[in-house]
Design a protein around this motif. Structure first.
Motif, PDB file in Angstrom:
ATOM      1  N   PRO A 177       0.807  -1.224   0.000  1.00 21.42           N
ATOM      2  CA  PRO A 177       0.000   0.000   0.000  1.00 21.42           C
ATOM      3  C   PRO A 177       0.837   1.271   0.000  1.00 21.42           C
ATOM      4  CG  PRO A 177       0.105  -0.914   2.208  1.00 21.42           C
ATOM      5  CD  PRO A 177       0.762  -1.921   1.303  1.00 21.42           C
ATOM      6  N   HIS A 178       0.232   2.326  -0.498  1.00 25.14           N
ATOM      7  CA  HIS A 178       0.808   3.666  -0.388  1.00 25.14           C
ATOM      8  C   HIS A 178       0.356   4.337   0.909  1.00 25.14           C
ATOM      9  CE1 HIS A 178       0.794   2.732  -4.725  1.00 25.14           C
ATOM     10  NE2 HIS A 178       1.929   3.398  -4.730  1.00 25.14           N
ATOM     11  N   VAL A 179      -0.801   3.893   1.414  1.00 23.35           N
ATOM     12  CA  VAL A 179      -1.330   4.387   2.687  1.00 23.35           C
ATOM     13  C   VAL A 179      -1.802   3.182   3.483  1.00 23.35           C
ATOM     14  CG1 VAL A 179      -3.015   5.878   3.821  1.00 23.35           C
ATOM     15  CG2 VAL A 179      -2.095   6.532   1.582  1.00 23.35           C
ATOM     16  N   ALA A 180      -1.422   3.121   4.757  1.00 26.34           N
ATOM     17  CA  ALA A 180      -1.859   2.038   5.640  1.00 26.34           C
ATOM     18  C   ALA A 180      -2.574   2.637   6.836  1.00 26.34           C
ATOM     19  CB  ALA A 180      -0.665   1.207   6.102  1.00 26.34           C
ATOM     20  N   MET A 181      -3.795   2.181   7.093  1.00 20.86           N
ATOM     21  CA  MET A 181      -4.608   2.739   8.173  1.00 20.86           C
ATOM     22  C   MET A 181      -4.888   1.693   9.241  1.00 20.86           C
ATOM     23  SD  MET A 181      -8.458   4.330   7.946  1.00 20.86           S
ATOM     24  CE  MET A 181      -9.366   4.779   9.439  1.00 20.86           C
ATOM     25  N   VAL A 182      -4.785   2.107  10.502  1.00 20.85           N
ATOM     26  CA  VAL A 182      -5.214   1.292  11.645  1.00 20.85           C
ATOM     27  C   VAL A 182      -6.418   1.993  12.265  1.00 20.85           C
ATOM     28  CG1 VAL A 182      -4.599   0.295  13.864  1.00 20.85           C
ATOM     29  CG2 VAL A 182      -2.869   0.455  12.050  1.00 20.85           C
ATOM     30  N   THR A 183      -7.600   1.377  12.179  1.00 17.59           N
ATOM     31  CA  THR A 183      -8.805   2.024  12.700  1.00 17.59           C
ATOM     32  C   THR A 183      -8.767   2.126  14.218  1.00 17.59           C
ATOM     33  OG1 THR A 183     -10.016  -0.082  12.806  1.00 17.59           O
ATOM     34  CG2 THR A 183     -10.198   1.201  10.763  1.00 17.59           C
ATOM     35  N   ASN A 290     -14.264   6.668  12.037  1.00 15.71           N
ATOM     36  CA  ASN A 290     -13.699   5.928  10.909  1.00 15.71           C
ATOM     37  C   ASN A 290     -13.742   6.760   9.630  1.00 15.71           C
ATOM     38  OD1 ASN A 290     -13.169   3.719  12.518  1.00 15.71           O
ATOM     39  ND2 ASN A 290     -15.061   2.658  12.006  1.00 15.71           N
ATOM     40  N   ALA A 291     -14.802   7.558   9.466  1.00 16.58           N
ATOM     41  CA  ALA A 291     -14.885   8.435   8.297  1.00 16.58           C
ATOM     42  C   ALA A 291     -13.766   9.475   8.320  1.00 16.58           C
ATOM     43  CB  ALA A 291     -16.246   9.124   8.261  1.00 16.58           C
ATOM     44  N   LEU A 292     -13.438   9.974   9.513  1.00 18.32           N
ATOM     45  CA  LEU A 292     -12.344  10.933   9.635  1.00 18.32           C
ATOM     46  C   LEU A 292     -11.024  10.289   9.226  1.00 18.32           C
ATOM     47  CD1 LEU A 292     -11.242  13.689  10.530  1.00 18.32           C
ATOM     48  CD2 LEU A 292     -11.148  12.798  12.871  1.00 18.32           C
ATOM     49  N   GLY A 293     -10.782   9.063   9.683  1.00 16.71           N
ATOM     50  CA  GLY A 293      -9.579   8.354   9.283  1.00 16.71           C
ATOM     51  C   GLY A 293      -9.541   8.094   7.786  1.00 16.71           C
ATOM     52  N   ALA A 294     -10.694   7.780   7.207  1.00 19.13           N
ATOM     53  CA  ALA A 294     -10.757   7.561   5.766  1.00 19.13           C
ATOM     54  C   ALA A 294     -10.418   8.841   5.001  1.00 19.13           C
ATOM     55  CB  ALA A 294     -12.151   7.062   5.381  1.00 19.13           C
ATOM     56  N   LEU A 295     -10.913   9.965   5.492  1.00 15.48           N
ATOM     57  CA  LEU A 295     -10.564  11.254   4.866  1.00 15.48           C
ATOM     58  C   LEU A 295      -9.061  11.496   4.916  1.00 15.48           C
ATOM     59  CD1 LEU A 295     -13.180  13.962   5.884  1.00 15.48           C
ATOM     60  CD2 LEU A 295     -12.754  13.017   3.616  1.00 15.48           C
ATOM     61  N   ALA A 296      -8.450  11.140   6.042  1.00 16.32           N
ATOM     62  CA  ALA A 296      -6.999  11.300   6.167  1.00 16.32           C
ATOM     63  C   ALA A 296      -6.267  10.468   5.116  1.00 16.32           C
ATOM     64  CB  ALA A 296      -6.551  10.907   7.575  1.00 16.32           C
ATOM     65  N   LEU A 301      -3.232  10.802  -0.252  1.00 21.39           N
ATOM     66  CA  LEU A 301      -3.082  10.581  -1.690  1.00 21.39           C
ATOM     67  C   LEU A 301      -3.238  11.864  -2.494  1.00 21.39           C
ATOM     68  CD1 LEU A 301      -5.048   7.231  -2.233  1.00 21.39           C
ATOM     69  CD2 LEU A 301      -2.577   7.558  -1.996  1.00 21.39           C
ATOM     70  N   GLY A 302      -3.478  12.985  -1.805  1.00 22.21           N
ATOM     71  CA  GLY A 302      -3.594  14.270  -2.491  1.00 22.21           C
ATOM     72  C   GLY A 302      -4.908  14.460  -3.214  1.00 22.21           C
ATOM     73  N   LEU A 303      -5.979  13.799  -2.753  1.00 19.75           N
ATOM     74  CA  LEU A 303      -7.262  13.857  -3.442  1.00 19.75           C
ATOM     75  C   LEU A 303      -8.144  14.977  -2.896  1.00 19.75           C
ATOM     76  CD1 LEU A 303      -7.959  10.039  -3.768  1.00 19.75           C
ATOM     77  CD2 LEU A 303      -6.894  11.588  -5.407  1.00 19.75           C
ATOM     78  N   LEU A 305     -10.814  16.571  -0.931  1.00 23.48           N
ATOM     79  CA  LEU A 305     -11.555  16.219   0.277  1.00 23.48           C
ATOM     80  C   LEU A 305     -12.992  16.715   0.228  1.00 23.48           C
ATOM     81  CD1 LEU A 305      -9.045  16.572   3.239  1.00 23.48           C
ATOM     82  CD2 LEU A 305      -9.492  14.643   1.723  1.00 23.48           C
ATOM     83  N   ALA A 306     -13.238  17.863  -0.359  1.00 26.65           N
ATOM     84  CA  ALA A 306     -14.612  18.366  -0.436  1.00 26.65           C
ATOM     85  C   ALA A 306     -15.479  17.406  -1.256  1.00 26.65           C
ATOM     86  CB  ALA A 306     -14.615  19.755  -1.064  1.00 26.65           C
ATOM     87  N   ARG A 307     -14.932  16.910  -2.328  1.00 27.36           N
ATOM     88  CA  ARG A 307     -15.650  15.927  -3.144  1.00 27.36           C
ATOM     89  C   ARG A 307     -15.836  14.626  -2.378  1.00 27.36           C
ATOM     90  NH1 ARG A 307     -13.802  14.264  -9.289  1.00 27.36           N
ATOM     91  NH2 ARG A 307     -15.674  13.076  -9.847  1.00 27.36           N
ATOM     92  N   ALA A 308     -14.835  14.246  -1.598  1.00 22.62           N
ATOM     93  CA  ALA A 308     -14.918  13.022  -0.808  1.00 22.62           C
ATOM     94  C   ALA A 308     -16.020  13.113   0.242  1.00 22.62           C
ATOM     95  CB  ALA A 308     -13.576  12.746  -0.146  1.00 22.62           C
ATOM     96  N   VAL A 309     -16.171  14.280   0.861  1.00 24.07           N
ATOM     97  CA  VAL A 309     -17.216  14.477   1.868  1.00 24.07           C
ATOM     98  C   VAL A 309     -18.593  14.310   1.241  1.00 24.07           C
ATOM     99  CG1 VAL A 309     -18.296  16.224   3.328  1.00 24.07           C
ATOM    100  CG2 VAL A 309     -15.830  15.883   3.422  1.00 24.07           C
ATOM    101  N   LEU A 310     -18.765  14.835   0.033  1.00 24.79           N
ATOM    102  CA  LEU A 310     -20.047  14.680  -0.666  1.00 24.79           C
ATOM    103  C   LEU A 310     -20.311  13.209  -0.967  1.00 24.79           C
ATOM    104  CD1 LEU A 310     -22.497  15.920  -2.054  1.00 24.79           C
ATOM    105  CD2 LEU A 310     -21.106  16.211  -4.116  1.00 24.79           C
ATOM    106  N   SER A 311     -19.293  12.490  -1.415  1.00 23.22           N
ATOM    107  CA  SER A 311     -19.446  11.058  -1.696  1.00 23.22           C
ATOM    108  C   SER A 311     -19.785  10.285  -0.426  1.00 23.22           C
ATOM    109  CB  SER A 311     -18.155  10.508  -2.311  1.00 23.22           C
ATOM    110  OG  SER A 311     -17.824  11.168  -3.508  1.00 23.22           O
ATOM    111  N   LEU A 312     -19.150  10.650   0.681  1.00 22.88           N
ATOM    112  CA  LEU A 312     -19.395   9.972   1.954  1.00 22.88           C
ATOM    113  C   LEU A 312     -20.851  10.070   2.373  1.00 22.88           C
ATOM    114  CD1 LEU A 312     -18.246   8.551   4.518  1.00 22.88           C
ATOM    115  CD2 LEU A 312     -17.880  10.845   5.454  1.00 22.88           C
ATOM    116  N   SER A 313     -21.480  11.203   2.084  1.00 21.71           N
ATOM    117  CA  SER A 313     -22.878  11.399   2.486  1.00 21.71           C
ATOM    118  C   SER A 313     -23.819  10.428   1.777  1.00 21.71           C
ATOM    119  CB  SER A 313     -23.305  12.841   2.213  1.00 21.71           C
ATOM    120  OG  SER A 313     -23.366  13.097   0.817  1.00 21.71           O
ATOM    121  N   LEU A 314     -23.346   9.790   0.708  1.00 22.09           N
ATOM    122  CA  LEU A 314     -24.165   8.826  -0.038  1.00 22.09           C
ATOM    123  C   LEU A 314     -23.918   7.390   0.402  1.00 22.09           C
ATOM    124  CD1 LEU A 314     -23.638  10.364  -3.589  1.00 22.09           C
ATOM    125  CD2 LEU A 314     -25.530  10.775  -2.001  1.00 22.09           C
TER     126      LEU A 314
END
Length: 469
Positions: A177-183, A290-296, A301-303, A305-314
């Protein structure tokens, strides 16, 4: 789109291809196999070689085997290898190597599947995204997910789990992985570890698979955060931290406030330089964290975040993992709200589920059906009885206990909260009609082996299910 040709699969695994075949997918189960799939004859409860003929009859494009099974023609499309599991891992590594995908790997004692699904939902609006299905997070699930990855994948989410020490590192090294997350780190699978410190060490091992320059996204609120920090420092890895305002104020991503509104969780967060509002279509502080960690992870990855928040709401939880379902009892008889969290259970996830039940508005009663939490080792009786002390229990009307271990909770509950105690989920189903009425909110939660899904189905049979989202 062709996923693997015979020549490519043979080169990846070192096996011998019989026939010049092409496959569009990979399957390990003849019950769900699709035309053109490569059937992988793994050995589990039964030897997958017993099902090769059936798989080919159902339209499999080829089969990955270590021998030609009985009843399979000499010219049948096969990939012959020395060992099927080893070959699947090699195919997964080759699948990972041939893409330019940026990969996020997720582990944690609790929340890794829902976090994986959040990530997949957010990433899918920013590029071609591939993710593990269900909870394919073990020694065959990870390589299977990697081997299924299309060549043109831009983002991938790989879930990594464990039951015993030493499992996570090799899986992380396959995923690269390029990013590794521990919830989070919680008392799960304690029977295989000396204590929670051992679990933290195992979870930290996900960082061993990071690509050069990779980033670790870690939970700052847990007591074992210092162990994760030390592991990151020892590996020379950049760590980014997420947490709540009541936790480590040094967090890069901070949950500053949270509000449970009806059937939605809303949270205000500080994501480094940005202030954002998260909305999740389910109740639960754990979903917000967990959503906050996912945003991180997306930020790493330099993506956008505003678009990601909108996607998360779905996004909404999947069946068995917090999905909410309205059960109609028929004309003029009212409705029940079912909280289906029946897929798994441990002390942390049960506490979170009970908190969600306690916060859910209702006109009737709040009722829980709780099954045994498995793999807790010598502390299992105490960890079950301790659930009675949770603040959320005070807001509940009745708790029904299923399984021998849940007998400890049943005995510890106040008399006015104590429902029935049943040996099995099947036994509990017999009394559902007399225990649940219109206006009630009902939670089903337990370890998978306790089959709380039977209780969920029994509640659905009280009326006509209609998904709320």
């Amino acid at each position: 789109m062709t996923l693997w040709t015979a020549a490519e699969a043979a080169a990846a695994t070192g096996g011998k291809a019989i026939g010049d075949w092409r496959v569009d997918g990979i399957s390990i189960d003849t019950r769900s196999i699709a035309d053109g799939d490569l059937f992988v004859a793994l050995k589990a409860a039964r030897d997958g070689h017993e099902f090769v003929a059936q798989a080919l009859d159902k339209g499999a494009g080829a089969a990955l085997v270590s021998r030609r099974p009985e009843g399979v023609a000499d010219d049948a499309p096969l990939l012959l290898v020395d060992d099927v599991q080893t070959a699947l891992e090699a195919l997964g590594r080759a699948g990972r190597a041939r893409t330019d995908a940026r990969v996020i790997a997720v582990t944690g004692s609790v929340g890794k599947t829902s976090t994986k699904e959040m990530l997949a939902r957010m990433l899918s609006d920013q590029g071609r995204t591939h993710a593990a299905v269900a909870s394919y997070n073990n020694h065959w699930g990870v390589p299977l997910t990697l081997a299924r990855m299309p060549r043109d994948t831009e983002f991938a989410v790989i879930e990594i789990g464990m039951n015993h020490p030493g499992e996570i590192s090799p899986l992380a090294k396959q995923a690269r992985p390029h990013v590794a997350m521990v919830t989070t780190v919680a008392p799960v699978h304690l029977e295989a570890f000396d204590g929670i410190e051992g679990i933290a060490t195992e979870k930290a091992a996900i960082m061993e698979g990071l690509e050069l320059g990779g980033v670790a996204v870690l939970n700052a609120d847990i007591a074992e955060a210092h162990m994760l920090r030390a592991a990151a420092q020892a590996l020379g890895i950049e760590a980014r931290w997420f947490g709540s305002a009541t936790g480590d104020s040094r967090s890069d991503y901070l949950l500053t406030s949270m509000d449970l509104r009806g059937e939605e969780t809303q949270a205000e967060v500080q994501a480094r330089e940005q202030t954002l509002t998260l909305r999740v279509q389910s109740l639960g502080a754990h979903f917000a964290m967990n959503a906050l960690g996912a945003l991180a992870c997306l930020d790493a990855l330099g993506l956008d975040l505003a678009r990601a928040v909108l996607s998360l709401s779905l996004w909404s939880p999947v069946t068995g993992r917090g999905a909410r379902e309205t059960i109609s009892l028929g004309a003029d008889r009212g409705e029940i709200l079912l909280l289906d969290d029946s897929y798994n259970a441990n002390p942390t996830s049960v506490a979170a589920a009970l908190a969600v039940l306690a916060a859910t508005p209702c006109t009737g009663r709040r009722i829980a059906y709780l099954g045994d939490m498995k793999e807790l080792g010598a502390q299992e009786q105490r960890l079950h009885s301790d659930l009675a002390d949770l603040d959320a229990v005070q807001a509940l009307d009745e708790i029904h206990c299923i399984g021998p271990l849940m007998g400890a909770l049943h005995a510890a509950l106040p008399a006015n909260k104590r429902g029935g105690h049943y040996a099995t989920s099947t036994d509990a189903c017999a009394d559902l009609a007399g225990q649940i009425a219109a206006g009630d909110v009902v939670l089903a939660k337990g370890s998978l082996s306790m089959a709380l899904a039977k209780v969920v189905d029994g509640i659905r049979e009280l009326g006509h299910g209609e998904a709320t989202f």
